[in-house]
Scaffold this motif. Structure first.
Motif, short mmCIF file in Angstrom:
data_model
loop_
_atom_site.label_atom_id
_atom_site.label_comp_id
_atom_site.label_asym_id
_atom_site.label_seq_id
_atom_site.Cartn_x
_atom_site.Cartn_y
_atom_site.Cartn_z
N SER A 121 36.87 37.17 47.03
CA SER A 121 37.00 35.66 46.89
C SER A 121 36.38 35.17 45.66
N LEU A 122 36.79 33.92 45.41
CA LEU A 122 36.22 33.46 44.25
C LEU A 122 34.45 33.09 44.25
N ASN A 123 34.32 32.68 45.74
CA ASN A 123 32.63 32.50 45.89
C ASN A 123 32.04 33.70 45.94
N ILE A 124 32.24 34.76 46.23
CA ILE A 124 31.65 35.96 46.07
C ILE A 124 31.58 36.44 44.35
N ALA A 125 32.71 36.05 43.81
CA ALA A 125 32.97 36.57 42.28
C ALA A 125 31.73 35.43 41.47
N LEU A 126 31.77 34.25 41.92
CA LEU A 126 30.99 33.37 41.42
C LEU A 126 29.21 33.72 41.62
N ASN A 127 29.06 34.01 42.72
CA ASN A 127 27.56 34.82 42.98
C ASN A 127 27.39 35.76 42.22
N TYR A 128 28.43 36.79 42.17
CA TYR A 128 28.35 38.06 41.10
C TYR A 128 27.91 37.52 39.77
N LEU A 129 28.73 36.61 39.10
CA LEU A 129 28.48 35.94 38.02
C LEU A 129 27.31 35.29 37.87
N ILE A 130 26.72 34.69 38.57
CA ILE A 130 25.29 34.30 38.48
C ILE A 130 24.38 35.28 38.48
#
Length: 151
Positions: free
Chosen positions: A65-74
């Protein structure tokens, strides 16, 4: 050799111990070439980290999901900052400093603490994102080991 006669030429041992003009440029040029190699390595690692980050971010977004991808990106962005801080410390190590600073570790610990306290953030993707710079190191080591001519 007469020690009281100052006009006598120094022996070959004394010449080896004295710094002369021909050695300084050689030392400076070797130091410059070493720093050039270091800057190239730093640039390769940074680019590799960013490429791996982009590929993994898109993959995680597609499969999870986008939420998990953004967490990865952080986490990955924190890893890039960590890598740059480490490179800056290594550059200063020989000239100005005698040891490496501990600020990088504090930044990582702070990120993990924030991730555990804030409900929208997930620790595992952030932690794995942070480790992306390690993947870039592995890619570099494998490239230089398996393909030594492709530096």
């Amino acid at each position: 050799m007469n020690l009281s006669d100052p006009s006598e030429e120094p022996t070959s041992q004394e010449r080896e111990l004295e710094p002369n003009e021909t050695r300084e440029p050689q030392e400076n040029s070797s130091r410059d070439s070493s720093m050039d190699e270091y800057h190239q390595l730093k640039q390769k690692l940074l680019v590799s980290t960013l490429v791996i980050t982009a590929v993994v971010f898109v993959s995680v977004w597609f499969y999870y999901s986008l939420n998990i991808a953004l967490n990865y990106l952080i986490g990955a962005c924190t890893g890039v900052v960590y890598l740059r801080m480490l490179a800056r410390d290594v550059e200063r190590l020989g000239n100005q400093k005698q040891s490496l600073s501990k600020g990088r570790l504090a930044m990582f610990i702070g990120l993990i603490i924030v991730a555990t306290q804030w409900d929208q953030l997930q620790v595992m993707p952030i932690f794995l994102g942070f480790l992306t710079y390690k993947a870039a190191l592995l890619v570099y080591v494998l490239q230089t080991t398996l393909l030594p001519d492709s530096k």
